[in-house]
Design a protein around this motif. Structure first.
Motif, PDB file in Angstrom:
ATOM      1  N   THR A 198       0.832  -1.210   0.000  1.00 58.36           N
ATOM      2  CA  THR A 198       0.000   0.000   0.000  1.00 58.36           C
ATOM      3  C   THR A 198       0.860   1.250   0.000  1.00 58.36           C
ATOM      4  N   LEU A 199       1.904   1.272   0.829  1.00 55.40           N
ATOM      5  CA  LEU A 199       2.806   2.429   0.853  1.00 55.40           C
ATOM      6  C   LEU A 199       3.439   2.664  -0.513  1.00 55.40           C
ATOM      7  N   ALA A 200       3.813   1.586  -1.185  1.00 59.41           N
ATOM      8  CA  ALA A 200       4.441   1.713  -2.506  1.00 59.41           C
ATOM      9  C   ALA A 200       3.480   2.307  -3.529  1.00 59.41           C
ATOM     10  N   LYS A 201       2.179   2.057  -3.353  1.00 59.48           N
ATOM     11  CA  LYS A 201       1.188   2.644  -4.265  1.00 59.48           C
ATOM     12  C   LYS A 201       0.943   4.119  -3.954  1.00 59.48           C
ATOM     13  N   MET A 202       1.126   4.504  -2.692  1.00 56.63           N
ATOM     14  CA  MET A 202       0.880   5.889  -2.295  1.00 56.63           C
ATOM     15  C   MET A 202       2.025   6.822  -2.657  1.00 56.63           C
ATOM     16  N   MET A 203       3.261   6.345  -2.576  1.00 60.62           N
ATOM     17  CA  MET A 203       4.420   7.220  -2.689  1.00 60.62           C
ATOM     18  C   MET A 203       4.583   7.924  -4.044  1.00 60.62           C
ATOM     19  N   PRO A 204       4.232   7.302  -5.169  1.00 54.97           N
ATOM     20  CA  PRO A 204       4.381   8.035  -6.432  1.00 54.97           C
ATOM     21  C   PRO A 204       3.575   9.328  -6.482  1.00 54.97           C
ATOM     22  N   ARG A 205       2.476   9.405  -5.727  1.00 55.66           N
ATOM     23  CA  ARG A 205       1.697  10.645  -5.694  1.00 55.66           C
ATOM     24  C   ARG A 205       2.385  11.697  -4.832  1.00 55.66           C
ATOM     25  N   LEU A 206       3.157  11.257  -3.859  1.00 52.57           N
ATOM     26  CA  LEU A 206       3.831  12.184  -2.948  1.00 52.57           C
ATOM     27  C   LEU A 206       5.202  12.611  -3.468  1.00 52.57           C
ATOM     28  N   GLU A 207       5.940  11.672  -4.043  1.00 52.00           N
ATOM     29  CA  GLU A 207       7.307  11.920  -4.529  1.00 52.00           C
ATOM     30  C   GLU A 207       8.152  12.610  -3.456  1.00 52.00           C
ATOM     31  N   PRO A 208       8.347  11.962  -2.313  1.00 47.41           N
ATOM     32  CA  PRO A 208       9.066  12.615  -1.218  1.00 47.41           C
ATOM     33  C   PRO A 208      10.554  12.760  -1.491  1.00 47.41           C
ATOM     34  N   LYS A 209      11.111  13.867  -1.041  1.00 43.53           N
ATOM     35  CA  LYS A 209      12.563  14.042  -1.072  1.00 43.53           C
ATOM     36  C   LYS A 209      13.203  13.137  -0.016  1.00 43.53           C
ATOM     37  N   ILE A 210      12.510  13.021   1.124  1.00 40.34           N
ATOM     38  CA  ILE A 210      13.001  12.196   2.225  1.00 40.34           C
ATOM     39  C   ILE A 210      11.851  11.362   2.781  1.00 40.34           C
ATOM     40  N   LEU A 211      12.144  10.107   3.072  1.00 47.00           N
ATOM     41  CA  LEU A 211      11.234   9.230   3.821  1.00 47.00           C
ATOM     42  C   LEU A 211      11.871   8.982   5.173  1.00 47.00           C
ATOM     43  N   ILE A 212      11.175   9.367   6.245  1.00 41.71           N
ATOM     44  CA  ILE A 212      11.648   9.062   7.593  1.00 41.71           C
ATOM     45  C   ILE A 212      10.663   8.063   8.186  1.00 41.71           C
TER      46      ILE A 212
END
Length: 539
Positions: free
Chosen positions: A103-117
């Motif tokens: 689920t996280l992998a599906k969400m991240m392309p919409r966010l495109e974070p510079k950093i994941l903490i």
């Protein structure tokens, strides 16, 4: 105080109140980002921790306009990290660690974070599953554990002692924060709020002078909510704006931890998600002393059942305790508020009209309500069931990366909640079901409340609409054993026809970060189909 103008930006909140007398903050466990920091803070030490995290994130490469993904176990330090990012001018997204790696992998392309903490547990689970949560351009920071075990990750502790940057806040109309929807019906959406919409509007309920509910200087306010939710931001704001004596943070809902924490800090006000109150239902009988001084309970995020309210209201010794129930959504914040007296709560159980389905009236000066025909969009007369629309200045700006979905729910300035309800002639809103979960001729929420009221051994009850047959009740019991058929027959004799109940362990109900049951997943688990009576167009 010398500081009269309340800040709207989360990135300015903690600096603004540093050095100002206020609440004592007590934690059920140390912050995950500061494991050596102990369990007690004040406004100044919280501000120092936010500044420290701001320096660490800046040293890691986060800059104004960048996006930060925060994925960790539930605790107030999620808010602190978001404030640290906002202080830099970055856009933080607070994400529950209950989502799996897929689920996280599906969400991240919409966010495109510079950093994941993220927590080590989140990163390790993704590694075990062979899933890359983010792309190669995202820097990964492990909050705890051994970062060397996670390829490409660095430890948050590596940036300790970094210089604290000067605050670089964004305008109040710009995006300030991303939270997310519950994901009960699919991949969660990122909900974007600005300082104007979130703190400028939605915090009004927190600081509004409401009889019996408003904070008093001698209050001990305990809260066990999802700290990834926008509700947690406005709640945190309120603890500074109208400070109680103590603010007690329950990041976990494990009953043993709750008992230990509340034994040291007996609450006068207690807030939790409805399903957490449900999880705690045996505590008032096992540890009644914890609740004797509670003058106000508050539940948010989801419908709560009368039997749960009754259990806790019976435990307090206060003369006129109340229960406040707020209904709303991440996109629009709290929309209605209902306040129940002990007299209302303690009336005979078993009624076919559970009082908690009436979620109260629109919040004055904040929200308006309209119920419309789902097909024609025309307003319906009071007392008729239809699709609930909300109008508020606190509506979110957009869904990040899914602006079209956001626009589809904007009906001429009214927000389509996707809930089916009735706006009564007295002005109250009566919520029946999510549109996607409707059961023709009845209300699943009402059926669930009645089953929990009438079946003492049942700890959870979900009724799934079944286009291929009768509605399917899925239950859990205290001892895990099936129900006595005779007991079931008596409890359901005057209810619509139901399938025989399916009993599963409480832990097997798939849940969101706010402990809601993921009906979408439960339906696939129990019925092996996603077919529903509802259209699901507005989820």
């Amino acid at each position: 105080m010398g500081k009269t103008a309340r800040p709207k930006a989360l990135g300015a909140l903690f600096d603004h109140y540093a050095g100002v007398p206020g609440a004592e903050w007590h934690l059920d466990r140390p912050f995950d980002i500061a494991p050596q920091g102990g369990r007690a803070y004040d406004s100044t030490s919280l501000a120092r921790l936010v500044a420290d995290m701001s320096g660490r994130l800046y040293a890691a490469g986060l800059r104004r306009g960048d996006r930060l993904a925060i994925v960790k176990e539930n605790h107030l330090d999620t808010i602190l990290l978001a404030a640290a990012a906002g202080r830099i001018g970055a856009l933080p997204a607070m994400i529950t660690s209950t989502f799996n790696a897929a689920t996280l992998a599906k969400m991240m392309p919409r966010l495109e974070p510079k950093i994941l903490i993220a927590s080590h547990s989140v990163l390790a689970a993704a590694q075990r599953d062979g899933i890359s949560i983010t792309g190669p351009d995202t820097r990964v920071i492990a909050i705890d554990g051994d970062a060397e075990e996670i390829p490409g990750a660095v430890s948050l502790s590596e940036f300790a002692g970094a210089d604290v940057p000067v605050p670089n806040l964004r305008p109040h109309s710009d995006p300030m924060l991303c939270t997310h929807t519950s994901g009960t019906t699919g991949v969660p959406k990122f909900v974007v709020h600005s300082p104007n919409t979130l703190i400028g509007v939605l915090s009004k309920l927190e600081t509004m002078r409401i009889p019996f509910l408003s904070t008093r200087p001698d209050d001990v306010i305990a809260s066990c909510i999802a700290f990834v939710h926008s509700r947690a931001v406005t709640w945190t704001f309120a603890q500074f704006a109208l400070p109680p004596k103590k603010a007690v943070i329950l990041g976990g809902s494990d009953p043993d931890t709750v008992v230990e924490t509340l034994s040291r800090h007996r609450p006068t006000t207690l807030e939790a998600c409805p399903n957490i109150f449900q999880r705690w239902e045996r505590l008032p009988s096992l540890h009644p002393e914890l609740f004797t001084n509670v003058r106000a309970y508050l539940s948010t995020f989801d419908a709560i059942h009368p039997s749960t309210i009754r259990t806790f209201m019976a435990a307090t010794n206060r003369r006129a305790p109340v229960w406040g129930q707020s209904w709303g959504q991440s996109e629009v914040g709290p929309a209605t508020l209902a306040v129940y007296s002990k007299r209302t709560v303690m009336r005979p159980s078993g009624s076919k009209d559970p009082f908690t389905n009436s979620v109260g009236r629109p919040i004055p000066f904040v929200t308006q309500i309209r119920v419309v025909d789902p097909d024609t969009r025309k307003p319906l007369p009071r007392g008729e069931r239809g699709l609930v629309l909300i109008r508020t200045k606190g509506r979110c700006l957009t869904y990040l990366g899914e602006h079209e979905r956001h626009q589809e729910k904007d009906w001429d300035g009214w927000w389509n909640t996707g809930d089916i309800g009735i706006h009564t002639r007295t002005g109250n809103l009566h919520v029946l079901d999510r549109e996607v979960d409707v059961i023709p001729g009845t209300s699943g929420i009402e059926l669930e409340s009645l089953l929990l009221e009438r079946l003492d051994d049942v700890t959870e009850a979900i009724v799934l609409g079944n286009p291929g047959g009768l509605p399917v009740p899925v239950l859990s019991t205290h001892d895990g054993k099936p129900l006595d058929p005779a007991v079931w027959a008596r409890a359901t004799a005057d209810l619509p026809a139901l399938e025989e109940p399916r009993v599963i362990p409480w832990e097997d109900f798939p849940r969101t970060g706010t402990w809601k049951v993921r009906r979408f997943d439960l339906r696939a688990q129990m019925l092996e189909t996603q077919e529903t009576y509802g259209s699901g167009r507005w989820t």
